[in-house]
Design a protein around this motif. Structure first.
Motif, PDB file in Angstrom:
ATOM      1  N   LEU A  30       0.849  -1.194   0.000  1.00 51.04           N
ATOM      2  CA  LEU A  30       0.000   0.000   0.000  1.00 51.04           C
ATOM      3  C   LEU A  30       0.879   1.235   0.000  1.00 51.04           C
ATOM      4  O   LEU A  30       1.953   1.246   0.600  1.00 51.04           O
ATOM      5  CB  LEU A  30      -0.882   0.034   1.252  1.00 51.04           C
ATOM      6  N   THR A  35      -3.196   5.923   1.165  1.00 50.73           N
ATOM      7  CA  THR A  35      -4.065   5.333   2.188  1.00 50.73           C
ATOM      8  C   THR A  35      -4.560   6.416   3.145  1.00 50.73           C
ATOM      9  O   THR A  35      -5.753   6.495   3.450  1.00 50.73           O
ATOM     10  CB  THR A  35      -3.324   4.229   2.959  1.00 50.73           C
ATOM     11  N   TYR A 153     -10.542   0.347   1.625  1.00 53.09           N
ATOM     12  CA  TYR A 153      -9.443   0.830   0.794  1.00 53.09           C
ATOM     13  C   TYR A 153      -8.486  -0.305   0.455  1.00 53.09           C
ATOM     14  O   TYR A 153      -8.079  -0.470  -0.699  1.00 53.09           O
ATOM     15  CB  TYR A 153      -8.695   1.969   1.491  1.00 53.09           C
ATOM     16  N   SER A 157      -8.015  -1.796  -3.220  1.00 51.61           N
ATOM     17  CA  SER A 157      -6.728  -1.661  -3.901  1.00 51.61           C
ATOM     18  C   SER A 157      -6.243  -3.001  -4.449  1.00 51.61           C
ATOM     19  O   SER A 157      -5.504  -3.028  -5.438  1.00 51.61           O
ATOM     20  CB  SER A 157      -5.680  -1.049  -2.975  1.00 51.61           C
ATOM     21  N   LYS A 160      -7.673  -3.852  -8.036  1.00 49.94           N
ATOM     22  CA  LYS A 160      -7.232  -3.036  -9.185  1.00 49.94           C
ATOM     23  C   LYS A 160      -6.177  -3.761  -9.978  1.00 49.94           C
ATOM     24  O   LYS A 160      -5.428  -4.547  -9.552  1.00 49.94           O
ATOM     25  CB  LYS A 160      -6.716  -1.692  -8.718  1.00 49.94           C
TER      26      LYS A 160
END
Length: 160
Positions: A30, A35, A153, A157, A160
């Motif tokens: 991340l 974030t 989140y 993520s 994706k």
């Protein structure tokens, strides 16, 4: 036979939503800044949060040398509100950073208890999570919403 196999395969596919508990966060990458930006935009705060310089975050939370990436935002001082996201080199470093942040949280909850009990409660109820090599600390009016925003989140993520 082919139809039966297809039916059996689709029956075995889980439709349960994935959550943080289902992930190996040591294998997730991340961006700490992205974030934190997501948390800032997804949550409601009582105060305006401003970006902290990394060295200020190091001194305030006692986390120097325990992370590879940091994004830190703090309030104007009228509240205890904070967003802090760390990506550490290892889960051990993350646990060490989380312990230092917990000490900060507890100390500040005691300080605020002397004159501003609602802020002390925010600190006591704050989201402080150690997820593999990540540490997330969010002091806000709604810690459950902070957790949900972080979880969504992370899961988003990965898609994706």
């Amino acid at each position: 036979m082919l139809l039966l196999s297809l039916v059996l395969l689709t029956a075995c596919v889980s439709t349960e939503p994935i959550g943080l508990k289902d992930l190996n966060m040591d294998e997730v990458t991340l961006d700490a800044g992205a974030t934190a930006a997501h948390l800032l935009s997804a949550l409601t705060f009582d105060d305006t949060l401003v970006k902290m310089d990394d060295e200020i975050a190091d001194g305030l939370f006692g986390i120097d040398g325990l992370y590879n990436a940091v994004a830190a935002y703090g309030s104007t001082g009228a509240t205890a509100e904070t967003v802090l996201v760390l990506r550490c080199g290892s889960a051990t470093d993350a646990e060490g950073a989380a312990a230092k942040i917990a000490a900060y949280r507890d100390e500040m909850a005691d300080v605020y208890a002397d004159y501003n009990m609602p802020e002390s409660k925010k600190l006591t109820d704050a989201l402080l999570g150690c997820y593999g090599r990540y540490v997330v600390f969010v002091v806000s009016p709604d810690s459950e919403a902070a957790y949900q925003a972080f979880e969504s989140y992370v899961v988003g993520s990965l898609k994706k």
